[in-house]
Design an enzyme around this catalytic site. Structure first.
Site, PDB file in Angstrom:
ATOM      1  N   ASP A  41      41.547  45.542  29.867  1.00 19.79           N
ATOM      2  CA  ASP A  41      40.523  45.112  30.822  1.00 19.79           C
ATOM      3  C   ASP A  41      39.167  45.702  30.488  1.00 19.79           C
ATOM      4  O   ASP A  41      38.950  46.910  30.619  1.00 19.79           O
ATOM      5  CB  ASP A  41      40.926  45.548  32.235  1.00 19.79           C
ATOM      6  CG  ASP A  41      42.068  44.704  32.770  1.00 19.79           C
ATOM      7  OD1 ASP A  41      41.924  43.475  32.796  1.00 19.79           O
ATOM      8  OD2 ASP A  41      43.106  45.280  33.151  1.00 19.79           O
ATOM      9  N   MET A  43      35.331  45.916  31.515  1.00 21.44           N
ATOM     10  CA  MET A  43      34.448  45.700  32.682  1.00 21.44           C
ATOM     11  C   MET A  43      33.068  46.271  32.383  1.00 21.44           C
ATOM     12  O   MET A  43      32.956  47.340  31.783  1.00 21.44           O
ATOM     13  CB  MET A  43      35.028  46.400  33.906  1.00 21.44           C
ATOM     14  CG  MET A  43      36.445  45.976  34.248  1.00 21.44           C
ATOM     15  SD  MET A  43      37.008  46.770  35.758  1.00 21.44           S
ATOM     16  CE  MET A  43      38.727  46.213  35.784  1.00 21.44           C
ATOM     17  N   ASP A 180      47.072  37.730  37.065  1.00 26.44           N
ATOM     18  CA  ASP A 180      46.572  39.097  36.929  1.00 26.44           C
ATOM     19  C   ASP A 180      46.100  39.627  38.276  1.00 26.44           C
ATOM     20  O   ASP A 180      45.141  39.115  38.850  1.00 26.44           O
ATOM     21  CB  ASP A 180      45.404  39.063  35.919  1.00 26.44           C
ATOM     22  CG  ASP A 180      44.862  40.429  35.591  1.00 26.44           C
ATOM     23  OD1 ASP A 180      45.412  41.440  36.038  1.00 26.44           O
ATOM     24  OD2 ASP A 180      43.856  40.462  34.839  1.00 26.44           O
TER      25      ASP A 180
HETATM   26  C1  DX5 Z   1      41.724  43.685  37.670  1.00 26.11           C
HETATM   27  C2  DX5 Z   1      42.222  43.634  36.252  1.00 26.11           C
HETATM   28  C3  DX5 Z   1      43.673  43.699  36.180  1.00 26.11           C
HETATM   29  C4  DX5 Z   1      44.272  44.931  36.752  1.00 26.11           C
HETATM   30  C5  DX5 Z   1      45.557  44.542  37.376  1.00 26.11           C
HETATM   31  O1  DX5 Z   1      40.375  43.467  37.723  1.00 26.11           O
HETATM   32  O2  DX5 Z   1      41.795  42.487  35.576  1.00 26.11           O
HETATM   33  O3  DX5 Z   1      44.162  43.466  34.865  1.00 26.11           O
HETATM   34  O4  DX5 Z   1      44.499  45.948  35.824  1.00 26.11           O
HETATM   35  O5  DX5 Z   1      46.041  45.678  37.934  1.00 26.11           O
HETATM   36  P1  DX5 Z   1      47.112  45.697  39.081  1.00 26.11           P
HETATM   37  O6  DX5 Z   1      48.396  45.223  38.477  1.00 26.11           O
HETATM   38  O7  DX5 Z   1      47.140  47.147  39.421  1.00 26.11           O
HETATM   39  O8  DX5 Z   1      46.638  44.826  40.184  1.00 26.11           O
HETATM   40 ZN    ZN Z   2      42.873  41.907  33.649  1.00 23.51          ZN
END
Ligand code: DX5
Ligand code: ZN
Length: 223
Positions: A41, A43, A180
């Site tokens: 991920d 960000m 996701d």
């Molecule tokens: C959220 C991410 C996800 C996150 C999911 O913005 O894109 O990939 O890591 O995490 P969980 O499974 O904890 O919701």
């Molecule tokens: Zn993600």
């Protein structure tokens, strides 16, 4: 149309919830437990209110594993950075529809760089907005939380979108349907029933006993 439980469903651990001071150990553990895909991920603190890592960390991860790296770009203007992520070793690069005005061109560019091309949809973004570019996508990532943080609760509105994509999969191309956010033992059966093939899970796996949860998650997902 609902999908039968089948073996083509797989779990992709999200490294967002891994222990970053021991990332190599976490990845080795994933390999030993038969994981085939790692979800990374990215960000930027703009498109989503959180900041993670960029190409240098993807390159380091690439050096320590041959597992598929599924890079989820939660960044503005992703087309400016896809080359850097491809060079860092991403196998698949997913960009958000909401920040990709020239999505068709961006998908083609990702493929030109030798990666599989994915489209991510925020919870409020309808599937209809990407219908015409689905033939150019290798993966569609349905966000079942508002992106930015791990450990959030699953939004059931994602189920209808998964089901819509499952139907479109028959006519609009050979893309993998991924989900996701908030995927755990309780929510996994419904996302698989709706059509999800790749289940991204972060907090459920890394937030507890990874191996035990993985076994339970696979059992609940029927894979
Ligand atoms: C959220 C991410 C996800 C996150 C999911 O913005 O894109 O990939 O890591 O995490 P969980 O499974 O904890 O919701
Ligand atoms: Zn993600």
């Amino acid at each position: 149309m609902s999908k039968q439980l089948s073996n083509d469903v797989h779990i992709a651990p999200s490294l967002l919830s891994a222990d970053f001071l021991h990332l190599a150990d976490e990845i080795t553990m994933c390999e030993q437990l038969g994981i085939t895909v790692l979800h990374c991920d990215v960000m930027d603190g703009h498109f989503v209110p959180n900041l993670t890592f960029g190409p240098p960390v993807i390159a380091q991860i690439r050096k320590c594993t041959k597992l598929e790296l599924d890079v989820h770009l939660m960044i503005e203007a992703p087309e400016r950075s896809i080359e850097a992520y491809a060079k860092a070793g991403a196998d698949a690069i997913t960009v958000h529809q909401e920040v990709s005005p020239h999505l068709h061109r961006t998908l083609l560019r990702i493929k030109e760089l030798g990666c599989r091309a994915g489209i991510a949809l925020n919870p409020s973004t309808p599937v209809s907005l990407i219908e015409h570019v689905l033939p150019y996508a290798d993966l569609v990532l349905v966000m079942s939380v508002n992106p930015g943080f791990g450990g959030q609760s699953f939004l059931p509105l994602a189920l209808e979108k998964l089901a819509t994509l499952r139907v479109l999969q028959q006519t609009r191309g050979d893309f993998v349907i991924s989900v996701d956010g908030g995927v755990d033992v309780q929510t996994a059966p419904s996302v698989v029933e709706a059509g999800a093939e790749r289940l991204v899970a972060g907090n459920a796996l890394f937030g507890g006993h990874f191996e035990e949860t993985l076994i339970a998650l696979k059992r609940s997902a029927g894979c």
